[in-house]
Design a protein around this motif. Structure first.
Motif, PDB file in Angstrom:
ATOM      1  N   VAL A 125       0.840  -1.203   0.000  1.00  0.00           N
ATOM      2  CA  VAL A 125       0.000   0.000   0.000  1.00  0.00           C
ATOM      3  C   VAL A 125       0.872   1.249   0.000  1.00  0.00           C
ATOM      4  O   VAL A 125       0.638   2.198  -0.774  1.00  0.00           O
ATOM      5  N   LEU A 126       1.894   1.268   0.844  1.00  0.00           N
ATOM      6  CA  LEU A 126       2.766   2.440   0.927  1.00  0.00           C
ATOM      7  C   LEU A 126       3.532   2.661  -0.368  1.00  0.00           C
ATOM      8  O   LEU A 126       3.709   3.804  -0.819  1.00  0.00           O
ATOM      9  N   GLU A 127       3.991   1.573  -0.969  1.00  0.00           N
ATOM     10  CA  GLU A 127       4.769   1.706  -2.200  1.00  0.00           C
ATOM     11  C   GLU A 127       3.895   2.173  -3.362  1.00  0.00           C
ATOM     12  O   GLU A 127       4.310   3.024  -4.163  1.00  0.00           O
ATOM     13  N   GLU A 128       2.681   1.635  -3.460  1.00  0.00           N
ATOM     14  CA  GLU A 128       1.766   2.078  -4.524  1.00  0.00           C
ATOM     15  C   GLU A 128       1.437   3.565  -4.364  1.00  0.00           C
ATOM     16  O   GLU A 128       1.332   4.298  -5.354  1.00  0.00           O
ATOM     17  N   ALA A 129       1.294   4.009  -3.109  1.00  0.00           N
ATOM     18  CA  ALA A 129       1.014   5.427  -2.868  1.00  0.00           C
ATOM     19  C   ALA A 129       2.208   6.287  -3.279  1.00  0.00           C
ATOM     20  O   ALA A 129       2.056   7.332  -3.926  1.00  0.00           O
ATOM     21  N   LEU A 130       3.417   5.844  -2.926  1.00  0.00           N
ATOM     22  CA  LEU A 130       4.614   6.600  -3.293  1.00  0.00           C
ATOM     23  C   LEU A 130       4.796   6.678  -4.810  1.00  0.00           C
ATOM     24  O   LEU A 130       5.271   7.679  -5.341  1.00  0.00           O
ATOM     25  N   ASN A 131       4.401   5.608  -5.496  1.00  0.00           N
ATOM     26  CA  ASN A 131       4.524   5.585  -6.962  1.00  0.00           C
ATOM     27  C   ASN A 131       3.380   6.317  -7.653  1.00  0.00           C
ATOM     28  O   ASN A 131       3.402   6.508  -8.871  1.00  0.00           O
ATOM     29  N   SER A 180     -15.648  -2.670  12.808  1.00  0.00           N
ATOM     30  CA  SER A 180     -14.452  -3.132  12.097  1.00  0.00           C
ATOM     31  C   SER A 180     -13.218  -2.388  12.599  1.00  0.00           C
ATOM     32  O   SER A 180     -13.313  -1.267  13.101  1.00  0.00           O
ATOM     33  N   LYS A 181     -12.053  -3.025  12.440  1.00  0.00           N
ATOM     34  CA  LYS A 181     -10.786  -2.370  12.758  1.00  0.00           C
ATOM     35  C   LYS A 181     -10.230  -1.780  11.463  1.00  0.00           C
ATOM     36  O   LYS A 181     -10.191  -2.447  10.435  1.00  0.00           O
ATOM     37  N   PHE A 182      -9.805  -0.530  11.547  1.00  0.00           N
ATOM     38  CA  PHE A 182      -9.269   0.131  10.363  1.00  0.00           C
ATOM     39  C   PHE A 182      -8.308   1.228  10.797  1.00  0.00           C
ATOM     40  O   PHE A 182      -8.197   1.554  11.988  1.00  0.00           O
ATOM     41  N   LYS A 183      -7.622   1.802   9.819  1.00  0.00           N
ATOM     42  CA  LYS A 183      -6.770   2.962  10.056  1.00  0.00           C
ATOM     43  C   LYS A 183      -7.216   4.075   9.113  1.00  0.00           C
ATOM     44  O   LYS A 183      -7.532   3.816   7.947  1.00  0.00           O
ATOM     45  N   LEU A 184      -7.216   5.299   9.619  1.00  0.00           N
ATOM     46  CA  LEU A 184      -7.428   6.475   8.788  1.00  0.00           C
ATOM     47  C   LEU A 184      -6.054   7.070   8.492  1.00  0.00           C
ATOM     48  O   LEU A 184      -5.296   7.395   9.413  1.00  0.00           O
ATOM     49  N   LEU A 185      -5.715   7.187   7.213  1.00  0.00           N
ATOM     50  CA  LEU A 185      -4.387   7.638   6.801  1.00  0.00           C
ATOM     51  C   LEU A 185      -4.470   8.984   6.083  1.00  0.00           C
ATOM     52  O   LEU A 185      -5.451   9.250   5.381  1.00  0.00           O
ATOM     53  N   TYR A 186      -3.433   9.797   6.260  1.00  0.00           N
ATOM     54  CA  TYR A 186      -3.323  11.056   5.536  1.00  0.00           C
ATOM     55  C   TYR A 186      -1.978  11.077   4.823  1.00  0.00           C
ATOM     56  O   TYR A 186      -0.929  10.805   5.434  1.00  0.00           O
ATOM     57  N   PHE A 187      -1.993  11.397   3.527  1.00  0.00           N
ATOM     58  CA  PHE A 187      -0.780  11.380   2.706  1.00  0.00           C
ATOM     59  C   PHE A 187      -0.457  12.797   2.213  1.00  0.00           C
ATOM     60  O   PHE A 187      -1.356  13.561   1.866  1.00  0.00           O
ATOM     61  N   GLU A 188       0.831  13.089   2.201  1.00  0.00           N
ATOM     62  CA  GLU A 188       1.302  14.360   1.655  1.00  0.00           C
ATOM     63  C   GLU A 188       1.853  14.134   0.248  1.00  0.00           C
ATOM     64  O   GLU A 188       2.403  13.066  -0.055  1.00  0.00           O
ATOM     65  N   GLN A 189       1.705  15.134  -0.606  1.00  0.00           N
ATOM     66  CA  GLN A 189       2.184  15.043  -1.977  1.00  0.00           C
ATOM     67  C   GLN A 189       3.716  15.089  -1.998  1.00  0.00           C
ATOM     68  O   GLN A 189       4.336  15.954  -1.379  1.00  0.00           O
ATOM     69  N   ASN A 192       7.809  13.744  -6.602  1.00  0.00           N
ATOM     70  CA  ASN A 192       7.709  12.918  -7.804  1.00  0.00           C
ATOM     71  C   ASN A 192       6.267  12.611  -8.198  1.00  0.00           C
ATOM     72  O   ASN A 192       6.022  11.796  -9.090  1.00  0.00           O
ATOM     73  N   GLY A 193       5.311  13.254  -7.518  1.00  0.00           N
ATOM     74  CA  GLY A 193       3.907  13.045  -7.859  1.00  0.00           C
ATOM     75  C   GLY A 193       3.221  11.961  -7.064  1.00  0.00           C
ATOM     76  O   GLY A 193       2.012  11.749  -7.201  1.00  0.00           O
ATOM     77  N   GLY A 194       3.964  11.267  -6.210  1.00  0.00           N
ATOM     78  CA  GLY A 194       3.373  10.227  -5.366  1.00  0.00           C
ATOM     79  C   GLY A 194       2.903  10.799  -4.042  1.00  0.00           C
ATOM     80  O   GLY A 194       2.911  12.016  -3.816  1.00  0.00           O
ATOM     81  N   TYR A 195       2.489   9.890  -3.152  1.00  0.00           N
ATOM     82  CA  TYR A 195       1.953  10.309  -1.859  1.00  0.00           C
ATOM     83  C   TYR A 195       2.716   9.592  -0.739  1.00  0.00           C
ATOM     84  O   TYR A 195       2.820   8.359  -0.734  1.00  0.00           O
ATOM     85  N   GLY A 196       3.241  10.368   0.188  1.00  0.00           N
ATOM     86  CA  GLY A 196       3.953   9.810   1.333  1.00  0.00           C
ATOM     87  C   GLY A 196       3.101   9.873   2.584  1.00  0.00           C
ATOM     88  O   GLY A 196       2.438  10.881   2.850  1.00  0.00           O
TER      89      GLY A 196
END
Length: 408
Positions: A125-131, A180-189, A192-196
């Protein structure tokens, strides 16, 4: 720092200086530490190194180091006194994708019993977001979207805000009526156009639902982390009360600028999909509620400081109580023993000899000499079946009857 063996499922075999592990200096900012952790976590994540056991150990070491340096209080304690200062407050963190079925079942059982267990986010998930290869769905302000997300997968949403909304503040919340168990995530741009990954909130059970929220309201907002001091609390149940507010941690981001911001709901269930509803709100419509949140968190922070002081007083009083309770037991035993000795001394003032074991006639015991036994008899007679005393009685009775005839 000196090395020391570690305990716990997420701890590496040998401890190294967390700053050395993350390749950062001691005066590094929180953002620099976060960036360094993000890169190393992706590099050594078990999902990307299935056949490399060494990478798995390095990933644990990176996660362990970040758990210290990302927490201001733990970082201060470590800088002051080393690993010993943070040993009892370390959180457990597990990677579900690397557990296996049996261990996942045990983790699910402990979680069901109320043991807080931290889980990592899948490297995929993290790698797909970064890409930048993830699908982002729009989530307009003032709307909500419901869905189901598979375990260790994420649904991404784009929240677009204007200058006025950014100035008023934004709230993004996720709830699950299915608990359900889940996480709420926030990504910064990223450049390179991906999300960290910048922020994450684990769902917490509140009433009959599970929920997580992020509040960008232009003042310091806090999040509650139930895993903080989980091990210390397990060792000392009384700490559950005093450490309860220690899980209140400051959020790293307090405001958003106008533009599109990326959020995600990550499925954190152990086996099944996670049901959720995500909504984005502008704080302008909730001005009274916003002020109430600011006031109540200020009260909670004051109460936390009060509890820290009260815990010290309570521990001292409890130790004193245990001390006087132990003395009470000792003094009671001492008094009982003294009175017993006194009664024994009183009993010696007498001219009477103490009763011997042979003089027991008064209590109905036999007067026969030792070794003397009674002859066995049968009911209604002696050993040969004849009762002489019975004959005598009948003889006397016959004699009286004969006398009566003569008199008549």
């Amino acid at each position: 720092m000196r090395s020391k063996k570690m305990e716990g499922p997420s701890a590496p075999t040998i401890r190294r200086d967390p700053y050395e592990v993350l390749s950062v200096s001691r005066d590094s900012s929180d953002q620099e530490i976060k960036t360094a952790y993000r890169k190393l976590a992706l590099k050594y994540h078990p999902d990307k190194n299935a056949n490399n056991p060494e990478a798995s150990e390095l990933f644990k070491e990176v996660a362990f180091s970040y758990s210290i340096l990302s927490d201001p209080e733990k970082r201060r304690q470590y800088d002051t006194a080393g690993f010993e200062a943070v040993e009892d407050s370390m959180d457990m963190e597990i990677d579900l994708s690397n557990l296996g079925t049996v261990n996942t079942m045990f983790a699910a059982l402990f979680s069901k019993l109320g043991v807080p267990i931290k889980t990592t986010i899948s490297a995929n998930v993290l790698e797909e977001a970064l890409n930048g290869t993830v699908t982002v769905r729009p989530l307009p302000i003032g709307t909500s979207v419901s869905g189901k997300v598979d375990k260790q997968c994420a649904h991404f949403f784009g929240v677009t805000i204007n200058d006025e909304q950014a100035e008023s503040g934004i709230v993004v919340r996720v709830t699950s009526t299915a608990q359900s168990k889940f996480k709420l995530l926030y990504f910064e741009q990223d450049a390179n156009g991906g999300y960290g990954l910048a922020l994450q909130e684990d769902s917490e059970k509140t009433g009959k639902v599970t929920s997580a929220g992020m509040y960008f309201l232009h003042f310091q907002v806090y999040r509650m982390d139930s895993t903080v001091n989980a091990l210390a609390i397990a060792k000392d149940p009384e700490s559950a009360f005093f450490k309860r507010l220690e899980g209140l941690q400051p959020c790293e981001v307090s405001e958003l600028k106008s533009g599109t911001h990326i959020f995600a709901v990550y499925g954190d269930n152990f086996f099944k999909t996670a049901s959720y509803t995500i909504e984005a709100l502008c704080a302008k419509s909730y001005e009274d509620t916003t002020q109430k949140l600011k006031d109540i968190e200020a009260q909670i922070l004051r109460k936390r400081n009060e509890l820290r002081q009260f815990e010290t007083e309570y521990r001292k009083a409890l130790a004193r109580f245990q001390e006087v309770t132990n003395r009470y037991t000792q003094e009671k035993q001492s008094v009982d023993e003294l009175l017993k000795q006194r009664d024994s001394i009183h009993a010696t003032f007498t001219v009477m000899k103490p009763p011997s074991s042979s003089s027991n006639l008064s209590n109905g015991s036999s007067s026969k000499a030792p070794g003397e036994t009674e002859s066995p008899t049968t009911e209604g007679g002696n050993s040969d079946g004849k009762d002489k005393s019975g004959k005598k009685k009948w003889f006397n009775l016959n004699h009286l009857m004969g006398s009566d005839k003569k008199l008549g």
